[in-house]
Design a protein around this motif. Structure first.
Motif, PDB file in Angstrom:
ATOM      1  N   UNK A   1      -1.892   3.646  -3.497  1.00 61.86           N
ATOM      2  CA  UNK A   1      -1.977   4.385  -2.516  1.00 61.86           C
ATOM      3  C   UNK A   1      -0.959   4.190  -1.011  1.00 61.86           C
ATOM      4  N   UNK A   2      -1.665   5.802  -0.691  1.00 64.05           N
ATOM      5  CA  UNK A   2      -0.134   5.505   1.164  1.00 64.05           C
ATOM      6  C   UNK A   2      -1.167   6.534   1.183  1.00 64.05           C
ATOM      7  N   UNK A   3      -0.797   7.477   2.608  1.00 58.24           N
ATOM      8  CA  UNK A   3      -1.558   8.773   3.072  1.00 58.24           C
ATOM      9  C   UNK A   3      -1.589   9.277   2.115  1.00 58.24           C
ATOM     10  N   UNK A   4      -2.244  10.004   2.878  1.00 60.76           N
ATOM     11  CA  UNK A   4      -3.378  11.020   2.363  1.00 60.76           C
ATOM     12  C   UNK A   4      -3.046  12.608   0.705  1.00 60.76           C
ATOM     13  N   UNK A   5      -2.881  11.568  -0.381  1.00 64.13           N
ATOM     14  CA  UNK A   5      -2.583  12.789  -1.151  1.00 64.13           C
ATOM     15  C   UNK A   5      -1.325  11.585  -2.048  1.00 64.13           C
ATOM     16  N   UNK A   6      -0.304  10.230  -1.354  1.00 62.41           N
ATOM     17  CA  UNK A   6      -0.207   9.709  -1.606  1.00 62.41           C
ATOM     18  C   UNK A   6      -0.454   8.602  -3.072  1.00 62.41           C
ATOM     19  N   UNK A   7      -0.128   9.381  -4.349  1.00 61.41           N
ATOM     20  CA  UNK A   7      -0.655   7.666  -5.189  1.00 61.41           C
ATOM     21  C   UNK A   7      -0.296   8.065  -6.107  1.00 61.41           C
ATOM     22  N   UNK A   8      -0.082   6.590  -6.567  1.00 62.65           N
ATOM     23  CA  UNK A   8       0.435   6.506  -7.683  1.00 62.65           C
ATOM     24  C   UNK A   8      -0.357   5.299  -9.303  1.00 62.65           C
ATOM     25  N   UNK A   9       0.207   6.220 -10.565  1.00 60.51           N
ATOM     26  CA  UNK A   9      -0.290   5.186 -11.194  1.00 60.51           C
ATOM     27  C   UNK A   9       0.490   3.840 -12.160  1.00 60.51           C
ATOM     28  N   UNK A  10       0.236   2.721 -12.446  1.00 59.04           N
ATOM     29  CA  UNK A  10       0.990   2.241 -13.812  1.00 59.04           C
ATOM     30  C   UNK A  10       0.373   1.245 -14.332  1.00 59.04           C
ATOM     31  N   UNK A  11       1.562   1.033 -15.371  1.00 54.76           N
ATOM     32  CA  UNK A  11       0.019   0.204 -16.621  1.00 54.76           C
ATOM     33  C   UNK A  11       0.984  -0.692 -17.262  1.00 54.76           C
ATOM     34  N   UNK A  12       0.008  -2.082 -17.045  1.00 55.73           N
ATOM     35  CA  UNK A  12       1.717  -3.275 -17.954  1.00 55.73           C
ATOM     36  C   UNK A  12       0.795  -3.493 -19.535  1.00 55.73           C
ATOM     37  N   UNK A  13       1.650  -3.524 -19.972  1.00 57.25           N
ATOM     38  CA  UNK A  13       1.525  -3.050 -21.399  1.00 57.25           C
ATOM     39  C   UNK A  13       0.710  -3.525 -22.523  1.00 57.25           C
TER      40      UNK A  13
END
Length: 1176
Positions: free
Chosen positions: A78-90
């Motif tokens: 998470x960063x500023x409002x609207x800055x999101x990212x999703x990752x996944x460990x296999x």
């Protein structure tokens, strides 16, 4: 571009067409299809919501990025409002710890499977660069010092290994537990629970063991300098920034403060929440203090922040965070258990005054940031969409390419709902940059919740922000006492839960159906209004069938009409006894009591009409399975397993109340056989266990989100017990999700085996009697209930009917009829009958048995004035088509293949003046009537759980047919617009996402995306226009996907950037005296100490190195967007120009200084050149 000739198709070239062309289209008519397979590609776009089952957290104080890890191996940034990212460990293993490489754009994650991974955050979609898998030891704690490339890893055996994070190789330098502790110690110290280096001396490493032993290890001398022993187990350790003291938190709720050079005993022992005895004895033990942080300030007292440590006598008290500042102690209660917390400080350097300004608290179901700089420690207003799960989501709808004025209108009324009391400072997690994509169109997501609330979300540009919240429970009275709840059959557990909803973006009309068999119609207004009395319409809808235990073997039944009994005409307030006798049976009672007092309605959605289904002769109304609304006609239609009802919400009247079987025409081959009068009635139509006793009926009206865990996710030994419970206690409405899981798992297995599924469990909810226009009362009883899909046009839970079974099977007609429920509706303007040539308003009705029927509507002529005075005519017109499986969606195309949307009324404010109403109140013109020679034609698009059909209108001839799946079934289907054309998008239970062209039904896309592992996915999956779709991937998260190639190609530009070039703050100034006498921070050449030259190589069997997909620079260059590269280049040029400017100034200063020195030197030379040495 392929061309399809309708005449040739109708002549029999398709396998599904059996009739010749009826003159509906001319030979010259052709449909051009522009959509091809090349237009489709499936990929995930972004995930919103709170991370499900969080387990770890980290913060980069320079980049200001927050990372959250979960028990399922997911990583959310998470960063500023609207800055999101999703990752996944296999591997999917739980994340136990996260460590940022501060201001390096990298992150280290440690997992429960003893693996360590290095993530590259310098690209929009982070990827793993290196991995290290430990084989012989289990990882318990990790520590990465600031601006260091050497990672310390503590293990369960008490050893510490060192990893080079640049190449992810193990150093030969190992700190063994038996060398760290005293030789006289006879027991193992336990796992390593803490590692940190002295803030003032990087060569000293503080190691905490679980047993209570703390060791200060000299890295250069490879020996322990000091050992600190305490009787209680250690949970965490925190340094004072000067490196002379540290604090330990213990399992008995105490905090011990140690002087580094005084290991004999603690300098101070305190129990923050312990009761201090008067006689000076040791305080009573408290709960463990799980974590403590010690932060200093220049101008005042230090902050000590801790979680846990409460007294044991505070049973049932919520989790607390304690902030100790000077002599004050603040205890902050949290709504959920605390997972972790971090104190945010002004400096990243551990050897400087920390200056804390906020505390980030990660809870099990929320993220809270506390402002330490204001009195009372207020919280910051969270800009992330983390409240999706505030109440469990029960249904979800997605609308792309909405009218432009909708989002501002919803935001304007929603902004008044914001709570007060937040911190006035800006949100401290402010890193990253927004995406720069060119695709931008209004998108709105609507979620219905178990508490009866509805939330509108702005989903434009891959972001998510709540716009407006509507509470439907305000319409009803809330039961206060047990007696009142028993009388009204209201149960505490979610009686207001939203079952399905229907929304018209153009007219802004909203219609919702709840689990208590109620429908509410809302209008949108920008003005506040007080409603003296809520408009209420009560409807009786019931279907009488024979007792299922004694069907007629011949399948023939004689019709019988019986007058309503006294119980059916006179309401009673006596609660149901659950017996088969009719004495005291409930009748004419709704499940919820509508509010009788005046209702103050704020700007936004305001109640227009409440429709409630009533109890009939001791039986509750069946649950609503489908819902539709048309603002141009002013009608609402809804259906369940008993039949359907058409309501005029303008005149507040019931137009049609009819059983599903009565919609069939007597001359049709699909006609239902007449049935005999009902026999002994089972209470609520349920096959109840006699052992349930009279208390069984008291448990109903519960939300589809509550109830037992899914048997699909439980242990195998619990499944028989669970299914047995569902079978005999299915009347409990809170168990509907459990039935969903049970039925879905059985259906998937039976579909794979291609065997008919004959199991069926009754689920009571609501029933009614219908009144015809001639005054006759047609009473019906429904014995079986189909659980509804949370979709206005689809019913996916009524899947237990067998698709391969014909109507002439050995199963009785009563059993078939009991299963047939209304599953979908579609308002349209088409040809009601085969022989009709003019168009007229109609409703297409789809059932769970795959039948599509037509209901014609007759609107009064003469405009709006007559519309409010004369009744609307409604007449069933028989069957249009028959499909395999329950009907999910229906739509209408014109002769060119263009979608014919239902007519709508433009929005107007109902509370505005009459002049303003007339300006904005313009109904969309109806479609022009077709000519008599049959030149115009239409196509009805029908999609069921098994197949799709295109039927020519008005001939009602099937022109195209496509079998979507044989071994599975479709859960969701929608007719969507994409790339200027239309197609059918389908999501199957086997995980396949498919698209079919229109009208030819050519397969365009078939991707095995997501196997159905959770009923939640099936309940919330929905498609939208322009290639967008979403579903609830966990109870707290929404996953958005796209099946459009254009969106996939532009995804890199649309995604936000996590890493931005930022200068690392300057190190603290040591000062003159500290530099002179060596009192400042001491550095350590770790490369020389841990490198292969000095420390040697580590054992190869200890850990296995797994390289990532590519090097950092290669991946960064391949994955970075053009806009991001330009931004970085621009920043780099600005920095370079600034440095060049500074260099020029320094050069000019040096030249001026040189000139001055030359002048002074020349003057000195002239002054003394003629003097002798003794004259000087």
């Amino acid at each position: 571009m392929k061309k399809f000739n309708i005449r040739k198709v109708l002549d029999g070239l398709t396998s599904s067409s059996t009739a010749a062309q009826t003159g509906a289209c001319k030979e010259s008519d052709a449909v051009l299809e522009s959509l091809q397979s090349e237009h489709f590609q499936l990929c995930k776009t972004v995930r919103h919501g709170f991370p499900h089952q969080p387990s770890a957290m980290a913060f980069d104080p320079v980049q200001k990025i927050l990372a959250v890890g979960t028990l399922t191996g997911a990583l959310r940034l998470f960063g500023r409002a609207g800055v999101e990212c999703y990752c996944q460990h296999e591997s999917g293993a739980a994340i136990i710890q996260l460590q940022f490489l501060v201001n390096e754009g990298a992150l280290v994650s440690a997992l429960a499977d003893d693996s360590v991974h290095l993530w590259n955050l310098r690209q929009k979609i982070p990827a793993i660069l290196h991995s290290l898998k430990f084989n012989r030891e289990r990882i318990t704690y990790c520590h990465l010092p600031f601006q260091s490339k050497w990672l310390y890893i503590g293990t369960e055996r008490g050893n510490i290994h060192i990893v080079n994070v640049e190449c992810f190789t193990l150093s030969g330098y190992v700190i063994m537990w038996n060398k760290a502790i005293e030789l006289s110690t006879k027991t193992h110290p336990g796992p390593v629970v803490h590692i940190s280096d002295n803030p003032m001396d990087e060569g000293k490493l503080l190691i905490g063991f679980e047993c209570g032993v703390v060791v200060l290890w000299d890295l250069k001398c490879k020996k322990a300098d000091y050992r600190y022993n305490y009787d209680e187990a250690i949970h965490s350790v925190a340094w004072h920034h000067e490196g002379k003291q540290f604090v330990c938190s213990h399992s008995d709720g105490t905090l011990t403060t140690w002087n580094v050079r005084a290991p004999a005993k603690p300098a101070q022992i305190i129990t923050p929440h312990g009761k201090q005895p008067k006689d000076g004895k040791k305080p009573e033990p408290c709960k463990p203090i799980l974590k403590v942080e010690y932060k200093t300030t220049r101008a005042g007292d230090p902050f000590m922040v801790l979680c846990g440590g409460l007294s044991y006598d505070t049973v049932g008290r919520r989790a607390c965070l304690t902030v100790m500042h000077g002599k004050s102690t603040a205890v902050l209660e949290m709504d959920f258990p605390i997972v972790d917390f971090l104190t945010l400080c002004e400096t990243p350097y551990p050897n400087d005054f920390q200056e804390p300004y906020a505390v980030v608290v990660l809870l099990e179901r929320d993220l809270v940031v506390i402002d330490l700089g204001q009195i009372g420690y207020p919280i910051f207003e969270n800009p992330y969409p983390l409240t999706i799960h505030e109440s469990p989501v029960t249904c979800c709808e997605y609308f792309a390419d909405c009218p432009d004025e909708l989002i501002p209108a919803l935001y304007s009324v929603g902004s008044r709902q914001k709570r007060q009391g937040y911190s006035k400072k800006e949100w401290p997690i402010s890193g990253g940059n927004w995406g720069q994509g060119t695709q931008s169109y209004p998108e709105i997501i609507i979620t219905g919740h178990a508490d009866g609330s509805i939330k509108f979300w702005d989903a434009s540009a891959l972001m998510l922000q709540v716009l407006y919240k509507l509470k439907t429970a305000k319409v009803f009275e809330r039961a206060r006492g047990k007696e009142e709840k028993a009388n009204t059959e209201i149960v505490e557990e979610d009686p207001f839960a939203i079952q399905t909803l229907c929304w018209c973006p153009e007219s802004r009309m909203l219609c919702v159906a709840g689990v208590s068999a109620h429908v509410i119609v809302y209008r949108f207004s920008k003005q506040e209004v007080t409603t003296a009395e809520v408009q209420l319409l009560e409807v009786r809808l019931q279907c009488e069938l024979n007792d299922v235990d004694s069907p007629d073997p011949a399948g023939e039944h004689t019709p019988a009409a019986s007058p309503p009994s006294p119980q059916e005409t006179e309401p009673t307030t006596q609660p149901s006894t659950g017996s088969n006798s009719s004495e005291g049976a409930r009748d004419n009672m709704p499940c919820l009591q509508v509010r009788s007092s005046a209702l103050k309605q704020s700007p936004g959605y305001q109640v227009e009409l409440v429709i409630q289904l009533l109890w009939v002769s001791g039986e509750p109304p069946q649950q609503i399975t489908s819902l539709a609304m048309n603002s141009s006609y002013g009608l609402v239609v809804f259906g369940n397993s008993s039949g359907l009802a058409v309501v005029d919400y303008l005149q507040k009247s019931l137009l049609l109340n009819m059983g599903t079987s009565e919609l069939y025409s007597p001359s049709e081959p699909y006609q239902r056989q007449p049935h005999s009068p009902r026999k002994t009635r089972q209470p609520s139509g349920a096959l109840c266990d006699p052992a349930d006793g009279p208390n069984a009926p008291e448990e109903r009206c519960k939300s589809p989100t509550s109830g037992s865990p899914s048997p699909c996710n439980s242990e195998d030994e619990h499944k028989p017990k669970f299914l047995e419970k569902v079978k005999y206690k299915s009347r409990r409405f809170s168990k509907t999700v459990a039935n969903d899981f049970a039925r879905m798992s059985r259906k998937i297995s039976s579909s794979n085996e291609q065997k008919p599924n004959t199991e069926w469990h009754s689920l009571p909810c609501r029933n009614r009697v219908c009144h015809s226009d001639d005054g006759m009362t047609m009473s019906r009883k429904s014995v079986k209930l189909v659980f509804p899909r949370t979709n206005s046009d689809a019913n996916f839970n009524s899947k237990d009917n067998c698709f391969s079974r014909s109507r002439s099977s050995s199963v009785s007609s009563i059993d078939r009829e009991a299963r047939e429920a209304v599953s979908s509706f579609c308002f349209c303007e088409t040809f009601p009958r085969k022989s009709d040539s003019p168009l007229s308003p109609c409703v297409l009705v789809g059932t769970t048995q795959g039948t599509v029927m037509m209901v014609a509507l007759s609107l009064p002529p003469g405009g709006e004035d007559q519309r409010l005075l004369q009744p609307v005519g409604v007449s069933p017109c028989g069957t249009v088509a028959k499909l395999k499986g329950g009907v999910l969606t229906m739509a209408l195309l014109d002769a060119t293949g263009a979608l014919l949307p239902a007519s709508y009324e433009s929005w107007y404010d109902p509370n505005a003046s009459d002049e303003e109403k007339e300006k904005s109140k313009r109904r969309r013109p109806a479609s022009p009537p077709s000519s008599q020679d049959g030149q115009d034609c239409q196509f009805a698009v029908l999609c069921s759980e098994k197949q799709a059909k295109v039927v020519a209108m008005p001939s009602q001839t099937s022109v195209f047919k496509h079998n979507i799946t044989e071994s599975s079934f479709v859960l969701r289907a929608d007719v969507v617009q994409m790339a200027g054309a239309n197609c059918i998008a389908c999501f199957c239970a086997n995980g396949h996402i498919m698209t079919l062209s229109l009208p030819s039904l050519r397969p365009l896309l078939d991707v095995n995306y997501l196997p159905l592992t959770d009923m939640r996915i099936a309940r919330t999956f929905c498609f939208s226009n322009l290639g967008q779709a979403l579903y609830l991937t966990s109870p707290t998260e929404v996953q958005r996907i796209t099946y459009s190639l254009d969106t996939c190609d532009n995804l890199q530009e649309m995604l936000s950037e996590l890493f931005t070039p930022v200068e690392t703050p300057e190190a603290p100034n040591r000062g003159f005296f500290k530099g002179l006498f060596g009192g400042g921070a001491q550095s350590l050449d770790r490369e020389d100490l841990f490198g292969e030259t000095t420390a040697g190589k580590a054992s190869r069997s200890l850990a296995q190195h797994i390289p990532g997909p590519g090097g950092m620079e290669g991946m960064k260059g391949a994955a970075s967007g053009v806009v991001g590269d330009l931004a970085r280049a621009r920043i780099a040029l600005d920095e370079r120009g600034q440095k060049l400017g500074e260099l020029e100034e320094r050069t000019a200063a040096m030249m001026s200084s040189a000139d001055s020195f030359s002048k002074h030197a020349h003057d000195m030379m002239v002054k003394y050149k003629d003097k002798k040495w003794y004259q000087l």
